[in-house]
Design a protein around this motif. Sequence first.
Motif, PDB file in Angstrom:
ATOM      1  N   THR A   1      26.212 -55.582  47.207  1.00  0.00           N
ATOM      2  CA  THR A   1      27.614 -55.846  46.882  1.00  0.00           C
ATOM      3  C   THR A   1      28.230 -56.853  47.847  1.00  0.00           C
ATOM      4  O   THR A   1      29.004 -57.722  47.433  1.00  0.00           O
ATOM      5  N   ASN A   2      27.886 -56.768  49.126  1.00  0.00           N
ATOM      6  CA  ASN A   2      28.436 -57.706  50.103  1.00  0.00           C
ATOM      7  C   ASN A   2      27.970 -59.133  49.819  1.00  0.00           C
ATOM      8  O   ASN A   2      28.780 -60.071  49.776  1.00  0.00           O
ATOM      9  N   ASN A   3      26.673 -59.312  49.604  1.00  0.00           N
ATOM     10  CA  ASN A   3      26.146 -60.654  49.368  1.00  0.00           C
ATOM     11  C   ASN A   3      26.592 -61.215  48.016  1.00  0.00           C
ATOM     12  O   ASN A   3      26.845 -62.421  47.889  1.00  0.00           O
ATOM     13  N   ALA A   4      26.683 -60.345  47.000  1.00  0.00           N
ATOM     14  CA  ALA A   4      27.158 -60.804  45.689  1.00  0.00           C
ATOM     15  C   ALA A   4      28.602 -61.274  45.797  1.00  0.00           C
ATOM     16  O   ALA A   4      28.985 -62.283  45.173  1.00  0.00           O
ATOM     17  N   TRP A   5      29.407 -60.577  46.580  1.00  0.00           N
ATOM     18  CA  TRP A   5      30.793 -60.986  46.766  1.00  0.00           C
ATOM     19  C   TRP A   5      30.876 -62.340  47.452  1.00  0.00           C
ATOM     20  O   TRP A   5      31.681 -63.205  47.084  1.00  0.00           O
TER      21      TRP A   5
ATOM     22  N   LEU B   1      29.863 -65.034  44.880  1.00  0.00           N
ATOM     23  CA  LEU B   1      30.924 -65.274  43.901  1.00  0.00           C
ATOM     24  C   LEU B   1      32.064 -66.095  44.507  1.00  0.00           C
ATOM     25  O   LEU B   1      32.618 -66.979  43.861  1.00  0.00           O
ATOM     26  N   GLN B   2      32.401 -65.830  45.768  1.00  0.00           N
ATOM     27  CA  GLN B   2      33.436 -66.607  46.435  1.00  0.00           C
ATOM     28  C   GLN B   2      33.019 -68.065  46.585  1.00  0.00           C
ATOM     29  O   GLN B   2      33.829 -68.981  46.378  1.00  0.00           O
ATOM     30  N   ALA B   3      31.766 -68.278  46.963  1.00  0.00           N
ATOM     31  CA  ALA B   3      31.283 -69.645  47.168  1.00  0.00           C
ATOM     32  C   ALA B   3      31.393 -70.467  45.894  1.00  0.00           C
ATOM     33  O   ALA B   3      31.727 -71.656  45.933  1.00  0.00           O
ATOM     34  N   VAL B   4      31.120 -69.838  44.751  1.00  0.00           N
ATOM     35  CA  VAL B   4      31.209 -70.556  43.471  1.00  0.00           C
ATOM     36  C   VAL B   4      32.664 -70.669  43.023  1.00  0.00           C
ATOM     37  O   VAL B   4      33.143 -71.760  42.685  1.00  0.00           O
ATOM     38  N   ALA B   5      33.385 -69.549  43.025  1.00  0.00           N
ATOM     39  CA  ALA B   5      34.748 -69.537  42.490  1.00  0.00           C
ATOM     40  C   ALA B   5      35.691 -70.429  43.288  1.00  0.00           C
ATOM     41  O   ALA B   5      36.576 -71.078  42.718  1.00  0.00           O
ATOM     42  N   PHE B   6      35.507 -70.468  44.621  1.00  0.00           N
ATOM     43  CA  PHE B   6      36.377 -71.301  45.462  1.00  0.00           C
ATOM     44  C   PHE B   6      35.717 -72.631  45.821  1.00  0.00           C
ATOM     45  O   PHE B   6      36.166 -73.324  46.733  1.00  0.00           O
TER      46      PHE B   6
ATOM     47  N   ALA C   1      25.610 -74.569  46.691  1.00  0.00           N
ATOM     48  CA  ALA C   1      25.367 -75.761  45.875  1.00  0.00           C
ATOM     49  C   ALA C   1      26.232 -75.747  44.619  1.00  0.00           C
ATOM     50  O   ALA C   1      26.794 -76.776  44.225  1.00  0.00           O
ATOM     51  N   ALA C   2      26.356 -74.589  43.984  1.00  0.00           N
ATOM     52  CA  ALA C   2      27.180 -74.483  42.779  1.00  0.00           C
ATOM     53  C   ALA C   2      28.641 -74.771  43.095  1.00  0.00           C
ATOM     54  O   ALA C   2      29.326 -75.494  42.365  1.00  0.00           O
ATOM     55  N   GLY C   3      29.129 -74.209  44.199  1.00  0.00           N
ATOM     56  CA  GLY C   3      30.512 -74.457  44.590  1.00  0.00           C
ATOM     57  C   GLY C   3      30.770 -75.923  44.881  1.00  0.00           C
ATOM     58  O   GLY C   3      31.788 -76.487  44.460  1.00  0.00           O
ATOM     59  N   LEU C   4      29.858 -76.564  45.591  1.00  0.00           N
ATOM     60  CA  LEU C   4      30.025 -77.982  45.909  1.00  0.00           C
ATOM     61  C   LEU C   4      29.926 -78.850  44.660  1.00  0.00           C
ATOM     62  O   LEU C   4      30.562 -79.906  44.576  1.00  0.00           O
ATOM     63  N   ARG C   5      29.124 -78.412  43.689  1.00  0.00           N
ATOM     64  CA  ARG C   5      29.017 -79.166  42.435  1.00  0.00           C
ATOM     65  C   ARG C   5      30.359 -79.151  41.688  1.00  0.00           C
ATOM     66  O   ARG C   5      30.767 -80.169  41.108  1.00  0.00           O
TER      67      ARG C   5
ATOM     68  N   SER D   1      29.637 -73.741  33.491  1.00  0.00           N
ATOM     69  CA  SER D   1      28.189 -73.740  33.731  1.00  0.00           C
ATOM     70  C   SER D   1      27.830 -73.010  35.011  1.00  0.00           C
ATOM     71  O   SER D   1      26.853 -72.264  35.067  1.00  0.00           O
ATOM     72  N   LEU D   2      28.639 -73.230  36.060  1.00  0.00           N
ATOM     73  CA  LEU D   2      28.253 -72.718  37.363  1.00  0.00           C
ATOM     74  C   LEU D   2      28.749 -71.297  37.613  1.00  0.00           C
ATOM     75  O   LEU D   2      28.226 -70.617  38.496  1.00  0.00           O
ATOM     76  N   ILE D   3      29.702 -70.819  36.825  1.00  0.00           N
ATOM     77  CA  ILE D   3      29.991 -69.383  36.861  1.00  0.00           C
ATOM     78  C   ILE D   3      28.792 -68.621  36.302  1.00  0.00           C
ATOM     79  O   ILE D   3      28.509 -67.487  36.695  1.00  0.00           O
ATOM     80  N   THR D   4      28.053 -69.260  35.384  1.00  0.00           N
ATOM     81  CA  THR D   4      26.783 -68.683  34.929  1.00  0.00           C
ATOM     82  C   THR D   4      25.868 -68.450  36.118  1.00  0.00           C
ATOM     83  O   THR D   4      25.177 -67.425  36.214  1.00  0.00           O
ATOM     84  N   VAL D   5      25.851 -69.407  37.058  1.00  0.00           N
ATOM     85  CA  VAL D   5      25.053 -69.252  38.284  1.00  0.00           C
ATOM     86  C   VAL D   5      25.515 -68.031  39.064  1.00  0.00           C
ATOM     87  O   VAL D   5      24.690 -67.229  39.536  1.00  0.00           O
ATOM     88  N   ALA D   6      26.820 -67.865  39.222  1.00  0.00           N
ATOM     89  CA  ALA D   6      27.342 -66.726  39.982  1.00  0.00           C
ATOM     90  C   ALA D   6      26.921 -65.406  39.359  1.00  0.00           C
ATOM     91  O   ALA D   6      26.521 -64.465  40.069  1.00  0.00           O
ATOM     92  N   LEU D   7      26.984 -65.314  38.045  1.00  0.00           N
ATOM     93  CA  LEU D   7      26.567 -64.084  37.366  1.00  0.00           C
ATOM     94  C   LEU D   7      25.078 -63.834  37.571  1.00  0.00           C
ATOM     95  O   LEU D   7      24.645 -62.702  37.801  1.00  0.00           O
ATOM     96  N   GLY D   8      24.271 -64.894  37.473  1.00  0.00           N
ATOM     97  CA  GLY D   8      22.838 -64.749  37.698  1.00  0.00           C
ATOM     98  C   GLY D   8      22.519 -64.324  39.119  1.00  0.00           C
ATOM     99  O   GLY D   8      21.596 -63.527  39.353  1.00  0.00           O
TER     100      GLY D   8
END
Length: 330
Positions: A162-166, A169-174, A228-232, A255-262
Motif C-alpha cells: 500500500t505504501n509503494n502503490a501510493w 500513484l502520486q508520481a503519475v497523478a502529480f 517516467a510516466a509522471g515526467l511523460r 494512457s499513463l493512469i493505465t500505468v499507475a493501475l498496472g
Amino acid sequence: MDVDAFIAVHRSDWQRLDDLVRRRRLDGAESDELLVLYQRVSTHLSIIRSVDPESALSGALSTRLSRARTRFTGARSNVMEDVAQFFVISLPAAFYRIRWLTAAVGVVFIAVTWLYAAWVVNTPGVIPALGTDEDLRQFVEEDFVNYYSENPAASFAGLVWTNNAWIALQAVAFGVTGIWPAFILYQNAQGIGLAAGMMASYDRLDVFFVYILPHGFMELTAIFIATAAGLRIFWAWVAPGRRPRSAALAEEGRSLITVALGLVLVLLVSGLVEGFVTPSPLPAWLRLGIGFLVFAAYWAYTLILGRRAVAAGHRGDLGVVDRGDAVITA
C-alpha cells in the motif's frame, strides 16, 4: 457560433434524451424516439467538436450519447474481455511506450544512489554526523535485517504494497508538475545511498545487497516506471507538438493512469517478495534469483506483449468510443 444560443435551442432535446435513458421500460414509440434523439444529439456533438473539441459541453454530450448507446445496445462488452484487453494490450502498450524513459530514470537513480554512498564512505566526518558508533552498529548489524522480519510476513507485505502503490500513484497523478516525480526519485535514491554507505563503512555491504535486491529489483523498477510516466505527462504539457495542449495532456494522462493501475499489481508482487522471500531462511542466491525472475518477467511482458500492442496501433489509452473521439450514429 454562439454556444449559449446553441445550448438554449437544443437543451430540450438533450433533456428528453436523458429522460428516456433513465426510464426503466420504453414502449415502441419511445424506443424510436430514443434512436432519433441519439442521432440528433450526435449531430450536435459533431458541430460542437468542430468549434471547440475540448470544451465541457463536448464532454457532456459525449457522456449523454454513451449512456444512450448503452441503453439500446446493452453492455459494451463482456467484463472478462475488458480484463483481457487491459492486461494483454492496454497495460503492456503503456509500459512499452515509456521503456526508454524508465531505463533513463533508473540510470539517474543508480548514479545518485552511488554518489551518496561514496560520499558517506569517503568523506571524513559524515559517519559521525549520522549517529554514534553504537547507534550505527545497531543499525547495520541488527536493525537493517530485523526490519524485514519484525512484523508478520503477510501484514508487512500488505503495508509495503500500500505504501509503494501510493507513492507510484502520486508520481503519475502529480507528474504534470514535473517536480513531484523527480522529488520522489531523489528522496528514494538519497535514502538508499545513505543506507548503502553506512553498511559499506562497517563492511556489511554484502548484507545490504542480499536484503535489498530480492524485492528491490522490481520495487525500484516500479518507482522508475511511475516517475517516467509522471515526467511523460509533464512533457506532454510542455511540448504538446501539433496537438492542442489540453488534448495532449488528456491523451497522455489517460494512457499513463493505465500505468499507475498496472503498478498497483506489480507492487503487490514486489510486496509479496519483500514480505515472504527477503527475510526468509532461503539461501542468498535463491532469494536473489527469485527477485531477478520477477524483474525479468516484467520486462519480458513489456517488451513482447508491449511491442506487439504498439505495432498494432495501441497506446494504452481508452478505446475510440470510450474517449469520445467518435460516435456511432447508425
